[in-house]
Design an enzyme around this catalytic site. Structure first.
Site, mmCIF file in Angstrom:
data_model
loop_
_atom_site.group_PDB
_atom_site.id
_atom_site.type_symbol
_atom_site.label_atom_id
_atom_site.label_comp_id
_atom_site.label_asym_id
_atom_site.label_seq_id
_atom_site.Cartn_x
_atom_site.Cartn_y
_atom_site.Cartn_z
ATOM 1 N N CYS A 142 0.829 -1.218 0.000
ATOM 2 C CA CYS A 142 0.000 0.000 0.000
ATOM 3 C C CYS A 142 0.864 1.271 0.000
ATOM 4 O O CYS A 142 1.574 1.513 -0.953
ATOM 5 C CB CYS A 142 -1.005 -0.023 1.145
ATOM 6 S SG CYS A 142 -2.382 1.149 0.889
ATOM 7 N N HIS A 235 -4.461 -4.450 -0.025
ATOM 8 C CA HIS A 235 -4.288 -5.000 1.320
ATOM 9 C C HIS A 235 -4.768 -6.443 1.353
ATOM 10 O O HIS A 235 -5.750 -6.773 2.019
ATOM 11 C CB HIS A 235 -5.065 -4.172 2.336
ATOM 12 C CG HIS A 235 -4.388 -2.910 2.749
ATOM 13 N ND1 HIS A 235 -3.255 -2.896 3.543
ATOM 14 C CD2 HIS A 235 -4.676 -1.612 2.487
ATOM 15 C CE1 HIS A 235 -2.885 -1.639 3.757
ATOM 16 N NE2 HIS A 235 -3.721 -0.846 3.122
ATOM 17 N N GLU A 237 -3.633 -8.730 2.956
ATOM 18 C CA GLU A 237 -3.500 -9.265 4.317
ATOM 19 C C GLU A 237 -4.683 -8.951 5.217
ATOM 20 O O GLU A 237 -4.785 -9.491 6.330
ATOM 21 C CB GLU A 237 -2.214 -8.728 4.961
ATOM 22 C CG GLU A 237 -2.290 -7.315 5.520
ATOM 23 C CD GLU A 237 -2.198 -6.207 4.477
ATOM 24 O OE1 GLU A 237 -2.198 -5.030 4.877
ATOM 25 O OE2 GLU A 237 -2.130 -6.522 3.270
#
EC number: 2.3.1.31
Length: 305
Positions: A142, A235, A237
């Site tokens: 990011c 993102h 994750e």
């Protein structure tokens, strides 16, 4: 193989509750293999949440992985207990002589500032440069992806008219690239950002290869230096409820925020999210660890250059 984590790290118990196999340092020392050494520079405000999200994904591998957490001296976290930072995080200055098989640099809530206005810009760019000679492969996420592309390759970022917020469909541009082993032709990724990098700027730089993009959210993944640097704008994750937490936080503050796109069942916050990025996220991190860390790193870690 399990993850080797610092003793008493909160993520250990949280992940054991999810039936994810992790061990602490005490148990790991009894296994006679060299674990992969991964350092995480965690710039996110909610450190423990981000630690848990990343550790969850790094556990999905047959390799033993030893995790260390790095922090920068020029910024103090306001949202994480000081004792936690003292126990589990080490200043970059104390780690600069070490070498690591892999590194993850997270996003940060500073994307609407000019890069040079960020109070830790000098220190983090020093870390970016250090990683090139002390880490086999670095994964920028990011804001860190935007910052790394800007610092190393002069790629600018651009403000968006409104926040890129939701779950977006992506495609691979080089489907045979090892980072995409096992990927479907289309896959979904969470995004939560106010700025972007643009395809036309990436394509002007011969050292950069655009690997994945989205019609809605634009550039997703860029690789450089034969896999020693990956820049990922989304993102992957994120846990299932992260966007929900961000949305409700902004609503409670009266901030201008739209419902995250393609996230809630029938776009109804009361019905919760429909998770469709978990499989891709696990593949992304396991492929990175296997093909660009484990397969490329020297057995003698001091040989990393």
């Amino acid at each position: 193989m399990p993850l080797n984590l610092p003793d008493k790290l909160p993520a250990i118990e949280l992940l054991k509750e999810e039936n994810i196999f992790v061990i602490d340092n005490s148990r790991a020392t009894q296994q006679d293999i060299r674990p992969l050494r991964i350092v995480i520079l965690n710039l996110m405000p909610l450190k423990i949440t981000t630690e848990t999200d990343l550790v969850r994904l790094l556990s999905n591998t047959p390799l033993q992985v030893e995790i260390s957490f790095m922090k920068i001296k020029s910024h103090t976290s306001k949202n994480t207990p000081i004792e936690h930072m003292k126990t589990f995080y080490t200043d970059f200055d104390k780690m600069r002589e070490d070498r690591y098989d892999g590194m993850i640099i997270t996003g940060a809530p500073v994307e609407q500032m000019e890069f040079e206005e960020v109070n830790y810009w000098d220190e983090i760019t020093e870390i970016f440069d250090w990683a090139r000679t002390h880490v086999t492969s670095t994964l920028y996420i990011c804001w860190a992806a935007q910052a790394g592309l800007y610092h190393h390759y002069g790629i600018p970022k651009y403000a968006l008219d409104k926040k890129m917020f939701g779950i977006f469909k992506h495609r691979t541009l080089l489907p045979l690239h090892p980072i995409f082993r096992g990927f479907d032709d289309e896959f979904y990724v969470p995004h939560s950002r106010h700025t972007e990098v643009r395809k036309e700027d990436i394509l002007k730089v011969p050292e950069l290869t655009l690997l994945s993009e989205s019609d809605d959210s634009g550039v997703y993944m860029v690789v450089a230096r034969g896999g020693r640097e990956f820049f990922v704008t989304g993102h992957s994750e994120y846990s299932p409820l992260t966007l929900d937490t961000e949305y409700r936080r902004d609503v409670s503050k009266g901030l201008p925020i739209e419902i995250p796109r393609n996230y809630y069942v029938n776009d109804d916050p009361d019905k919760g999210p429909l998770v469709r990025w978990r499989g891709h996220a696990n593949l992304l991190f396991s492929n990175w660890l296997n093909y660009f860390v484990y397969q490329e790193t020297p057995y003698n870690i001091e040989d990393i250059r």
